[in-house]
Design a protein around this motif. Sequence first.
Motif, PDB file in Angstrom:
ATOM      1  N   ILE A  28      70.897 110.224  54.830  1.00 35.44           N
ATOM      2  CA  ILE A  28      69.804 109.514  55.399  1.00 35.44           C
ATOM      3  C   ILE A  28      70.053 108.574  57.044  1.00 35.44           C
ATOM      4  O   ILE A  28      68.411 107.434  57.475  1.00 35.44           O
ATOM      5  N   SER A  29      71.094 108.774  57.295  1.00 33.65           N
ATOM      6  CA  SER A  29      71.340 108.381  58.745  1.00 33.65           C
ATOM      7  C   SER A  29      71.766 108.418  59.659  1.00 33.65           C
ATOM      8  O   SER A  29      72.654 109.753  59.422  1.00 33.65           O
ATOM      9  N   LEU A  30      71.282 108.942  61.393  1.00 33.93           N
ATOM     10  CA  LEU A  30      72.004 109.118  62.302  1.00 33.93           C
ATOM     11  C   LEU A  30      73.163 108.783  62.967  1.00 33.93           C
ATOM     12  O   LEU A  30      74.358 109.733  62.766  1.00 33.93           O
ATOM     13  N   ASN A  31      73.349 106.986  62.416  1.00 41.13           N
ATOM     14  CA  ASN A  31      74.722 106.603  63.577  1.00 41.13           C
ATOM     15  C   ASN A  31      74.790 105.323  62.375  1.00 41.13           C
ATOM     16  O   ASN A  31      73.622 104.718  61.321  1.00 41.13           O
ATOM     17  N   ARG A  32      75.739 105.637  62.180  1.00 43.41           N
ATOM     18  CA  ARG A  32      76.608 104.005  61.494  1.00 43.41           C
ATOM     19  C   ARG A  32      77.910 103.032  62.438  1.00 43.41           C
ATOM     20  O   ARG A  32      78.667 103.854  62.483  1.00 43.41           O
ATOM     21  N   THR A  33      77.333 102.472  62.459  1.00 43.23           N
ATOM     22  CA  THR A  33      78.368 101.625  63.003  1.00 43.23           C
ATOM     23  C   THR A  33      78.300 100.060  62.664  1.00 43.23           C
ATOM     24  O   THR A  33      78.214  99.315  61.611  1.00 43.23           O
ATOM     25  N   LEU A  34      80.050  99.987  62.672  1.00 34.32           N
ATOM     26  CA  LEU A  34      80.512  98.235  62.140  1.00 34.32           C
ATOM     27  C   LEU A  34      81.033  97.100  63.058  1.00 34.32           C
ATOM     28  O   LEU A  34      81.647  98.005  63.954  1.00 34.32           O
ATOM     29  N   ASP A  52      82.248  93.380  64.167  1.00 37.56           N
ATOM     30  CA  ASP A  52      83.546  92.074  63.086  1.00 37.56           C
ATOM     31  C   ASP A  52      82.359  91.609  61.705  1.00 37.56           C
ATOM     32  O   ASP A  52      83.360  91.223  60.823  1.00 37.56           O
ATOM     33  N   ILE A  53      81.149  91.185  62.418  1.00 40.27           N
ATOM     34  CA  ILE A  53      80.041  90.694  60.959  1.00 40.27           C
ATOM     35  C   ILE A  53      79.269  91.222  60.102  1.00 40.27           C
ATOM     36  O   ILE A  53      78.479  90.743  59.593  1.00 40.27           O
ATOM     37  N   SER A  54      78.859  92.556  61.336  1.00 39.44           N
ATOM     38  CA  SER A  54      77.672  93.318  60.581  1.00 39.44           C
ATOM     39  C   SER A  54      77.480  94.633  60.512  1.00 39.44           C
ATOM     40  O   SER A  54      78.391  95.284  61.566  1.00 39.44           O
ATOM     41  N   LEU A  55      76.876  95.220  59.556  1.00 40.60           N
ATOM     42  CA  LEU A  55      77.067  96.858  59.487  1.00 40.60           C
ATOM     43  C   LEU A  55      75.700  97.432  59.959  1.00 40.60           C
ATOM     44  O   LEU A  55      74.489  96.493  60.132  1.00 40.60           O
ATOM     45  N   CYS A  56      75.334  98.161  60.751  1.00 39.04           N
ATOM     46  CA  CYS A  56      74.544  98.845  61.215  1.00 39.04           C
ATOM     47  C   CYS A  56      73.712  99.862  61.099  1.00 39.04           C
ATOM     48  O   CYS A  56      74.888 101.050  61.358  1.00 39.04           O
ATOM     49  N   ILE A  57      72.856 100.675  60.081  1.00 38.89           N
ATOM     50  CA  ILE A  57      72.620 102.112  59.918  1.00 38.89           C
ATOM     51  C   ILE A  57      71.124 102.281  60.497  1.00 38.89           C
ATOM     52  O   ILE A  57      70.037 101.948  60.549  1.00 38.89           O
ATOM     53  N   GLU A  58      71.598 103.137  61.724  1.00 37.97           N
ATOM     54  CA  GLU A  58      70.681 103.520  62.175  1.00 37.97           C
ATOM     55  C   GLU A  58      69.999 104.751  61.448  1.00 37.97           C
ATOM     56  O   GLU A  58      70.061 106.121  61.510  1.00 37.97           O
ATOM     57  N   LYS A  59      68.837 104.765  60.396  1.00 33.85           N
ATOM     58  CA  LYS A  59      68.293 105.261  60.039  1.00 33.85           C
ATOM     59  C   LYS A  59      67.051 106.690  60.286  1.00 33.85           C
ATOM     60  O   LYS A  59      66.435 106.411  61.626  1.00 33.85           O
ATOM     61  N   ARG A  60      67.404 108.028  60.295  1.00 33.50           N
ATOM     62  CA  ARG A  60      66.638 109.267  60.020  1.00 33.50           C
ATOM     63  C   ARG A  60      65.196 109.273  59.581  1.00 33.50           C
ATOM     64  O   ARG A  60      64.985 108.077  58.854  1.00 33.50           O
ATOM     65  N   LYS A  61      64.025 109.968  60.278  1.00 29.52           N
ATOM     66  CA  LYS A  61      63.218 109.927  60.143  1.00 29.52           C
ATOM     67  C   LYS A  61      63.011 110.768  58.045  1.00 29.52           C
ATOM     68  O   LYS A  61      63.922 112.105  58.762  1.00 29.52           O
TER      69      LYS A  61
END
Length: 543
Positions: free
Chosen positions: A463-469, A471-480
């Motif tokens: 479901i995702s292209l990139n996943r970054t962490l 110190d305070i948040s999670l960012c998931i760049e979802k793919r189409k």
Amino acid sequence: MNIVVWARVSSREQSEGYSLDAQIRINRDKADREGWNILREFVVAESARRGAERATFNEMYQWVKKNAKRLNIGAILAHKLDRICRNMRDAVRMQELEDTTGVKMAFVDNEFGPGAAGALSFNVMAAISQYYSDNLRQEVRKGQEEKIRQGWMPCGVPYGYKNSDDRNEPIKPHPERAKLVMRIFQLYSQSGMTFDMIGEQLHKEGYIFRPSCPRMTPGSISYILANRFYVGDIVWKGEIYPGKHQPLVDRRTFQLCRDILKGKNRRLKRMSHTYANGLFVCEHCGSMITGERIRRKLNDGTVRIHNYYRCANNRRADDHPRVRWKEADLENAIVEQLESMRLPTPELREWFSEVMDAEFGRLRNDQNHQKRVLGRKKVELEKQNARLLSLYLEGHLDAGTYQDKSVSLQGQIAEVEKGIAACRDMESTSRDSAKKVFDFTQQAAEIWHGSKKAGKQRILRAISLNRTLSDISLCIEKRKPFSFLTERLPVLTSRRSLSKFERIPLEFLYWFLDSTLQHGAIEELMEDWESGAFFIGSGSDDG
């Protein structure tokens, strides 16, 4: 007069039948009637495909050019113009040969008068031969594309399969070679053998690759392991199409072998941390997030285990924050990302599916109508072109007018054919895939909770292209197409706002209709979901 005879057919099959023999006999009869002496006959059966080497034609051309004066060659005799000149380039070469050597062209069925009128008639007939060759090539390509859309390989099948006369199943597994292919995938995915070791093992087990080469070579093993045909796909001109032939290998085994080939699966020890091994990267420095397990012994003698995930960069800059997450906190953040794809009410979920169904029906009706309109237009243009040619041959049109109108009609026909090709058949499988993936997104959080470690990793990668962490948040760049849901749905809360967001289910559906080359990972994820492959109880866990 001394002459050279030329006879050609446009397929290898015809070379064994009547057509080639008939041409030679007709040419010889023509030479006998005219009292011509045949010095040499050039006979060839070759494909009309553009770019094919015409070795015999070139041999004839050079031989005539070299011996024209010495042997006093007067003409090259062929049955028709299109037997020797199948395109304008051939016609120009033959005219140059006549200008330089004096060797003319003679035909059994075609006769061209002297002067400008004869030259014009020759050029028109050569142009018609060029059109026939181009049209034949285009029809062959259309036939190949149609066969691919039907799910069948349009040419020779890979090792392990055979062609069949069964129209419902023209490609079938070979009774012996298919077993060899399956054994190769089994050995490579499970035993850790090299290609040479696999070849030796197969030889010991009595498998024969080919009569001329009994033992498998490393190159042939590598080709088989990388060929997607064995999992039911057809790769044609760089694109992947779903095939209807029987797969020899399941997708999980094929992917495992590909990972080993690419050096991604060389470890013998199983992974113990669900979110490590490159699944996430640090937002601040781009380093991988690694897992660590801490065991704390309690006063009562028991041991409590804590899993953490941290930035693997041990030489961080001074402004680099401490990136370290508890596994439970990271798990909750991921679930929150999955929940962001869920529509808030069952009513809205039903509306989403209804919009996709309605739009798919409209698109299919529009395309079918467009194909019918273009088909009728093509038939009418072809009739006009045929009538135009008849008028010219009967002398009702001069050559200049005929050429201008014929070129215009052929251009219109080409444009219509492009339009027909653009109206590809819309099958319900794309719509069904869209609905299946949508249903998955609405249950993603529950599926996640019930999955084992390998299943969770598959879900994240699909479901995702990139996943970054950080110190305070999670960012998931979802793919189409998953991004369509998370980018716009937060404000979609009621039926009153549906009109503003109707593009969401449309874009979701369009992606499955248009992006046929990007579905591999998602389709495999859906297969695992439906089969329960990554749920608890469907296999051993990785921990």
